[in-house]
Design a protein around this motif. Structure first.
Motif, PDB file in Angstrom:
ATOM      1  N   HIS A   1      34.442  23.693   3.832  1.00  0.00           N
ATOM      2  CA  HIS A   1      33.713  24.468   2.773  1.00  0.00           C
ATOM      3  C   HIS A   1      33.028  24.680   2.340  1.00  0.00           C
ATOM      4  CE1 HIS A   1      32.655  22.041  -0.906  1.00  0.00           C
ATOM      5  NE2 HIS A   1      31.297  22.394  -0.829  1.00  0.00           N
TER       6      HIS A   1
ATOM      7  N   HIS B   1      24.548  27.441  -2.092  1.00  0.00           N
ATOM      8  CA  HIS B   1      24.297  26.888  -1.765  1.00  0.00           C
ATOM      9  C   HIS B   1      25.221  25.820  -0.022  1.00  0.00           C
ATOM     10  CE1 HIS B   1      29.479  24.238  -0.801  1.00  0.00           C
ATOM     11  NE2 HIS B   1      28.637  24.182  -1.649  1.00  0.00           N
TER      12      HIS B   1
ATOM     13  N   HIS C   1      24.149  22.796   2.635  1.00  0.00           N
ATOM     14  CA  HIS C   1      25.157  22.661   3.726  1.00  0.00           C
ATOM     15  C   HIS C   1      24.417  22.895   5.230  1.00  0.00           C
ATOM     16  CE1 HIS C   1      28.725  20.908   1.536  1.00  0.00           C
ATOM     17  NE2 HIS C   1      27.642  21.466   0.490  1.00  0.00           N
TER      18      HIS C   1
HETATM   19 FE   LIG Z   1      29.080  21.962  -1.379  1.00  0.00          FE
END
Ligand SMILES: [Fe+2]
Length: 462
Positions: free
Chosen positions: A57, A148, A152
């Motif tokens: 991702h 981001h 994560h």
């Molecule tokens: Fe994300």
């Protein structure tokens, strides 16, 4: 073409961004390095994601950047767009979150090859960016993509804990010792307070920030759109706990029957207590009538951890505890004021200790390598002028504030922060899984009131 002066400024920024990109991307792989191949694909709860998904991702996120900024970029694999999109409607259909662990393909090896491919393409984009008219836009989105990725990295720690807990071979450093007793509350005068991130402080380059990643943070200041704009709020006089609520404090509410008495709970909390059979925080278990806490290091008697911040409590539990003690949770403005008051008590500084970025002596963050909370009183160098400790690091702290936009909010990235402005509560301060360069006193994290797999604790106010 861009003017030579601007280009040389972009050149400097390009080299900083390129360096930060490589460091952040490498750290994600360091976190997952101790996993066995089978560990990458299992989903142990609907709310967690398998490590393989995070690896893919975070690369998918940068592939959306490549699609936008590299003309003629060829999608690596169409099915990856479906499997690795998280929740972005704007980027097309995606696998439902609870199903991320229901597939063995793409394999871990395929996912890592995808990651390496994206890194190569991204470095080429960054290398060539400074001569482009849209260099500023590219650097901003890459910078955001790295924040981001750091989010994560923290989620990976939560998810690996849920997946393996003490079976994970975390590279843990020895726990520090408490250096002083921290107790009681500090009184803070009310009045007008400037809440949020002041973009005017972005001047940046001359901030005193040390070396390595922290130096890059000084050169590339960042804040999320949800921390802006800074605006005035009015606060009444209040008092706030000097330490976070400890395991020892929390055991008292359990022993007093706190989980059996509706009078301390919000209706939603009492419902959870009954339907989920909550009796203690997540990762607590009872052995022969004694409460034990499981963490990355093993199973420990809660009694031996009495002077550590309590973690893995929901907002509902934090609120019930606060009511039981005759206190309440702070608002996010109270928390931020307590965390940023200067010595003269009349203006605002970046962190509890001043304007320097966090370091190993000031706060228990990811770089400390503890993979756990630290005893209360372990970080006196990180205290506020009035003596609040461990506001930054250890556990995210629940506030009573709803996660809503600040007045004048402007979204800087669609579907990132703005679409979550409903039903969640704000948490402040970062945890032992938060990277040093990721945290700010103005940082607004948010979770639903019942969630507790993340590293969340609290302190009380009144
Ligand atoms: Fe994300």
């Amino acid at each position: 073409m861009v003017a030579p002066v601007i280009q040389s400024a972009f050149e400097k920024k390009r080299s900083h961004i390129g360096e930060l990109y490589q460091q952040v991307r490498a750290r994600t792989l360091e976190i997952v390095a101790p996993l066995e191949i089978e560990d990458y694909v299992i989903q142990t709860a609907e709310f967690m994601s398998p490590p393989r998904w995070h690896i893919g991702h975070t690369s998918w996120f940068f592939e959306t950047v490549l699609q936008k900024f590299r003309p003629g970029y060829q999608i690596y694999r169409e099915d990856f767009l479906f499997f690795f999109n998280s929740y972005y409607e704007g980027f097309g259909p995606r696998i439902e979150r609870p199903k991320r662990g229901t597939r063995s393909r793409p394999t871990v090896a395929e996912t890592k090859r995808y990651r390496a491919h994206i890194d190569e393409q991204m470095m080429r984009l960054i290398e060539a960016a400074s001569s482009r008219d849209d260099a500023g836009e590219i650097f901003s989105i890459v910078r955001l993509g790295l924040e981001h990725e750091m989010q994560h990295q923290e989620l990976l720690v939560y998810d690996i804990k849920h997946l393996l807990c003490d079976q994970f071979d975390a590279p843990m450093k020895p726990a520090p010792r408490s250096l002083e007793d921290v107790s009681g509350m500090v009184e803070i005068e009310g009045g007008l307070f400037e809440l949020g991130y002041d973009a005017g402080t972005d001047a940046g380059e001359s901030r005193h920030v040390g070396t390595g990643m922290r130096a890059l943070q000084g050169a590339l200041p960042f804040a999320w759109d949800n921390e802006k704009p800074a605006h005035k709020v009015y606060l009444e006089d209040f008092a706030i706990d000097r330490p976070p609520v400890s395991v020892g404090d929390y055991v008292e509410v359990i022993n007093d029957g706190g989980y059996e008495n509706f009078r301390w709970w919000h209706s939603a909390g009492w419902e959870k207590v009954n339907t989920e059979h909550w009796q203690a925080p997540l990762y607590w278990e009872q052995r022969d009538g004694e409460w034990m806490i499981r963490d990355f290091a093993g199973l420990h008697r809660a009694g031996d951890r009495a002077y550590e911040p309590v973690a893995h409590v929901s907002f509902l539990e934090a609120s019930a505890y606060a009511k039981w003690t005759g206190k309440r949770l702070p608002t996010e403005a109270e928390w931020e004021k307590a965390a940023t008051l200067t010595r003269a008590l009349d203006s605002k500084q970046g962190f509890p200790w001043g304007d320097d970025e966090p370091d190993l002596a000031k706060a228990n963050l990811f770089e400390n390598g503890l993979w756990n909370v630290a005893p209360i009183g372990s970080f006196p160098a990180g205290q506020t002028v009035q003596g609040c400790q461990q506001l930054i690091g250890d556990v995210w702290e629940w506030t009573t504030s709803d996660y809503v936009p600040y007045p004048g909010f402007k979204s800087e990235f669609d579907e990132y922060n703005d679409k979550w402005f409903i039903g969640q509560k704000v948490l402040r301060g970062g945890s032992y899984a938060t990277p040093q360069i990721h945290i700010r006193s103005t940082y607004r994290n948010f979770f639903y009131p019942h969630e507790r797999w993340m590293i969340a604790g609290f302190r009380c106010a009144k």
